[in-house]
Design a protein around this motif. Structure first.
Motif, PDB file in Angstrom:
ATOM      1  N   ASP A 182      -6.218  -2.848  -6.129  1.00  0.00           N
ATOM      2  CA  ASP A 182      -5.724  -3.760  -5.100  1.00  0.00           C
ATOM      3  C   ASP A 182      -6.426  -5.102  -5.255  1.00  0.00           C
ATOM      4  O   ASP A 182      -7.609  -5.151  -5.541  1.00  0.00           O
ATOM      5  CB  ASP A 182      -6.024  -3.163  -3.722  1.00  0.00           C
ATOM      6  CG  ASP A 182      -5.229  -3.876  -2.634  1.00  0.00           C
ATOM      7  OD1 ASP A 182      -4.279  -4.612  -2.970  1.00  0.00           O
ATOM      8  OD2 ASP A 182      -5.561  -3.687  -1.456  1.00  0.00           O
TER       9      ASP A 182
ATOM     10  N   THR B   3       0.813  -1.217   0.000  1.00  0.00           N
ATOM     11  CA  THR B   3       0.000   0.000   0.000  1.00  0.00           C
ATOM     12  C   THR B   3       0.846   1.265   0.000  1.00  0.00           C
ATOM     13  O   THR B   3       0.581   2.199  -0.755  1.00  0.00           O
ATOM     14  CB  THR B   3      -0.927   0.017   1.235  1.00  0.00           C
ATOM     15  OG1 THR B   3      -1.468  -1.283   1.410  1.00  0.00           O
ATOM     16  CG2 THR B   3      -2.022   1.024   1.066  1.00  0.00           C
TER      17      THR B   3
ATOM     18  N   GLY C 164      -6.249  -8.313   2.889  1.00  0.00           N
ATOM     19  CA  GLY C 164      -5.668  -7.047   3.296  1.00  0.00           C
ATOM     20  C   GLY C 164      -5.950  -6.421   4.649  1.00  0.00           C
ATOM     21  O   GLY C 164      -5.311  -5.466   5.028  1.00  0.00           O
TER      22      GLY C 164
ATOM     23  N   HIS D 242      -7.409   1.465   3.480  1.00  0.00           N
ATOM     24  CA  HIS D 242      -6.431   2.172   2.650  1.00  0.00           C
ATOM     25  C   HIS D 242      -6.517   3.670   2.894  1.00  0.00           C
ATOM     26  O   HIS D 242      -5.506   4.353   2.985  1.00  0.00           O
ATOM     27  CB  HIS D 242      -6.683   1.889   1.168  1.00  0.00           C
ATOM     28  CG  HIS D 242      -6.250   0.520   0.749  1.00  0.00           C
ATOM     29  ND1 HIS D 242      -5.141  -0.106   1.269  1.00  0.00           N
ATOM     30  CD2 HIS D 242      -6.761  -0.342  -0.142  1.00  0.00           C
ATOM     31  CE1 HIS D 242      -4.997  -1.289   0.710  1.00  0.00           C
ATOM     32  NE2 HIS D 242      -5.988  -1.463  -0.147  1.00  0.00           N
TER      33      HIS D 242
HETATM   34 MG    MG Z   1      -3.020  -4.856   0.941  1.00  0.00          MG
END
Ligand code: MG
Ligand code: ADP
Length: 698
Positions: free
Chosen positions: A392, A300, A561, A330
């Motif tokens: 992503d 990221t 994630g 994020h």
């Molecule tokens: Mg990630």
């Protein structure tokens, strides 16, 4: 007879077949020829009845000695029993619910019978054998010989009313009569890679004389698809190389200062990847790159740094995440790591408030970094000048969504896709073959390896005790279940073993109930699953991150994630239900902080394959090694969303064959480098155009 000839025009194909074939989308001769068997039964030797082996498929040849037809009231089916004799002995053949068998076979008929030899109670018989009346002894597998009962017998995907036998019956004469079919694969390529010519391959895939022949034919058809795919990759690459892109100015001093301000030092491979991306976005042609790195390897921040470079050029960057939870995360990460850009970053999801203003400020360029979910690629979203698009967990999105993000801009934005799913090399070279690749091969130095254990059912209480200890030390735990609702058996409905097992799978709701009332009543437990509203999910995730819950019981929605450094336990129920890549992802949820973390795999399955698969999660050195194993265990499907490739099954399974993938790639390179427009290969050119159309429709 031609490939385009309608099957209804072929002698011997009755209206009944036509109707059934329609269900399989088989209309023409071509459709039927390209309807490949999915396996072969080996009846290549005619076995004397006296030498039959229990549980083996076999073909016997003999006279019908006796026929009896019974009706089983209990099972409501007819049972036909035929005694077959040859010089060495006799065996009973049994058919269920096929009354017409008795109309065809008569006492004294001489025939081949191919089927499995089974033992039921004290009696051995041939179960539901395929039969073929032969006037005399005949050799196996020749084009004129028997087509159902001797040799390597093709078995097709069947549907009600279309049996393999029926397909073989219609196919064999067609194969004999069909004219020469033109082969679009250049002859020099076939020679070089030792592959059979189309006319041979099409015969051999249906009626091979040996498994080797079948294999070789199959290989050729797989090669075709891989070859086209590689041509497609080369074409995309060369086309992109000619496109105009944003050549961004990079102030390297500024970039260095920005990274120095981070609360951690970038790892060597993070730096390397950043360098590769930076050098791409400086060039006046669009980047098309995959950033691949284990969960927690820090992708990221690399993408965010690239986004800030776009911002510094007064351009925009979009950051697409597959779930609401991830998009929020994020957003938090970026705003936390780079507080000075707080006002330039926005979050756009289905749940966003004041959407009108948000969309306006994206369009007028007030927001420079737009983080969000699918909402970002909806029609109403317009950018001022999008220079960088980041996706992503790319494998969660279809080709179409990626296209939607890149479409409609005056200049094609740079494209960066990120994935934590380690992709096997063969897939990297094929399905992702149009991308350049950056690898983050190491985890930040502060990470401890995660202790992974497969927990036997009898050790469950012990495992709960261990979790209790960890939580009392201040840690948190994830519990993953394969389903949301408990399974319910419908009254009186027949279910298979597999369905029964699925019903017994642990569900989020039951486990949540059990854990919060019986096992850990003194802890705070939350539940998370895909049927909940996005806002709700986001809130629970945030509260868990803020330590308001000790345990989180969830489905695979937390797969990708999610970052909760204080969580140290990942407990997975029904672990056998998940692919290794997925389990690997789950495990990556923990071990993100300073504490030792644990992954506990629960399974009730005692199957050796399951045990071996789960064990490889313990022994594999890294995600790539696991990915290779997973590819062998479960095939390529799980690495690719179903709609991602547009590849037929035959090519999908060929992705497991690294050698073939390599050949296809060099073949495509040879052709493409000499003749990118395929001027000298008109057949290939037209086939390729069709392929391009198909793959882009996906
Ligand atoms: Mg990630
Ligand atoms: P992923 O590659 O799985 O997307 P993330 O980007 O979510 O990983 O990073 C995981 C965590 O590690 C984040 O909290 C991030 O801030 C942190 N991180 C990233 N790079 C480093 C590094 N070099 N050293 C220490 N922590 C890092």
């Amino acid at each position: 007879m031609e490939l385009s000839t309608d099957l209804s025009k072929i002698n011997g194909v009755g209206p009944k077949f036509i109707k059934q074939f329609e269900k399989l989308k088989i209309k023409t001769v071509r459709d039927l020829l390209w309807y490949f068997p999915f396996r072969y039964d080996d009846f290549s030797k005619i076995v004397p009845i006296g030498e039959l082996v229990i549980n083996q498929p076999a073909t016997v040849q003999g006279y019908v000695n006796k026929i009896s037809v019974r009706w089983s009231w209990q099972k409501r089916i007819s049972i036909i029993e035929v005694l077959i004799v040859d010089d060495s002995g006799g065996i009973k053949a049994v058919w269920f619910n096929q009354p017409y068998v008795a109309k065809i076979l008569k006492v004294g008929t001489y025939a081949n019978f191919a089927g499995k030899v089974v033992q039921y109670k004290n009696e051995v018989h041939l179960s539901n054998p395929t039969y073929e009346i032969t006037s005399s002894r005949s050799s196996a597998g020749t084009m004129s010989g028997p087509k159902h009962t001797a040799g390597i017998i093709p078995i097709y995907p069947e549907t009600r009313g279309v049996t393999s036998k029926g397909i073989r019956f219609i196919l064999k004469p067609i194969l004999k009569e069909i004219d020469h079919i033109e082969d679009f694969v250049p002859l020099e390529i076939l020679k070089k890679y030792n592959l059979p010519e189309l006319n041979i391959a099409i015969k051999k895939i249906h009626f091979p004389l040996s498994h080797a022949e079948a294999e070789n034919a199959r290989k050729r058809f797989s090669f075709e698809e891989l070859f086209l795919l590689q041509l497609n990759n080369l074409k995309i690459k060369s086309r992109l190389a000619q496109e105009k892109g944003f050549s961004l100015n990079i102030d390297s001093d500024y970039l260095r200062k920005l990274t120095e301000k981070l609360p951690f030092a970038l790892t060597a491979s993070q730096k390397q990847s950043l360098q590769e991306i930076i050098s791409d976005i400086q060039r006046p042609r669009p980047m098309n790159r995959l950033l691949q790195g284990d969960v927690g390897s820090g992708k990221t921040v690399i993408a965010a740094l690239a986004a800030i470079m776009a911002l510094k050029n007064d351009k925009q960057a979009a950051f697409l995440a597959p779930t609401e939870v991830l998009a929020q995360q994020h957003f938090q990460t970026v705003t936390k790591l780079f507080p000075e850009f707080d006002h330039d970053v926005c979050l756009l999801t289905a749940a966003s408030a004041k959407k009108k203003e948000l969309l306006r400020d994206i369009e007028n360029g007030a927001f420079k970094i737009i983080i969000g979910t699918h909402a970002v690629i909806q029609k109403g979203v317009k950018f001022k000048e999008l220079a960088l698009a980041v996706v992503d967990e790319q494998h969660r999105f279809g080709v179409e969504q990626r296209a939607a993000l890149l479409r409609g801009h005056k200049i094609i934005p740079h494209f960066l896709s990120m994935s934590a799913t380690p992709i096997p090399r063969t897939l990297m070279m094929t399905v992702f073959g149009d991308l350049d690749i950056s690898l983050i091969t190491e985890l930040p130095a502060n990470r401890k390896p995660i202790t992974t254990k497969v927990v036997a059912p009898e050790n469950r209480p012990k495992a709960y005790g261990f979790i209790e200890e960890q939580i009392k030390k201040g840690r948190q735990a994830f519990v993953i279940c394969p389903r949301i609702e408990p399974g319910q058996k419908e009254e009186g409905k027949f279910i298979t073993e597999a369905q029964k097992r699925a019903l017994e799978l642990k569900s989020v709701k039951e486990e949540f109930e059990k854990l919060s009332t019986k096992i850990f009543p003194h802890f705070k437990i939350a539940m998370l699953h895909g049927k909940m509203k996005a806002v709700e999910k986001g809130k629970i995730m945030k509260d868990f991150k803020d330590k308001k819950y000790h345990l989180l019981v969830s489905t695979s929605v937390i797969e990708v994630g999610v970052d909760v450094p204080n969580a140290t336990i990942m407990m997975i129920e029904g672990a056998e239900r998940f692919g290794l890549a997925q389990l690997y992802q789950f495990r990556g949820r923990v071990g993100r902080g300073e504490h030792q973390s644990f992954c506990l795999l629960f399974t009730d399955s005692s199957s050796i394959t399951v045990q071996r698969r789960l064990d490889s999660l313990i022994t594999a050195k890294n995600g790539f090694e696991l990915a290779e194993k997973d590819l062998q265990f479960r095939g390529p499907g799980q690495f690719l969303g179903g709609s991602q490739t547009g590849l037929p099954d035959i090519a999908m399974s060929a992705l497991q064959n690294a050698e073939l993938v390599k050949s296809a790639r060099s073949a495509a390179e040879e052709i493409f480098s000499n003749d990118p427009d395929l001027k000298n290969y008109p057949l290939l050119s037209s086939r390729f155009k069709k392929f391009e159309k198909e793959i882009h429709l996906e």
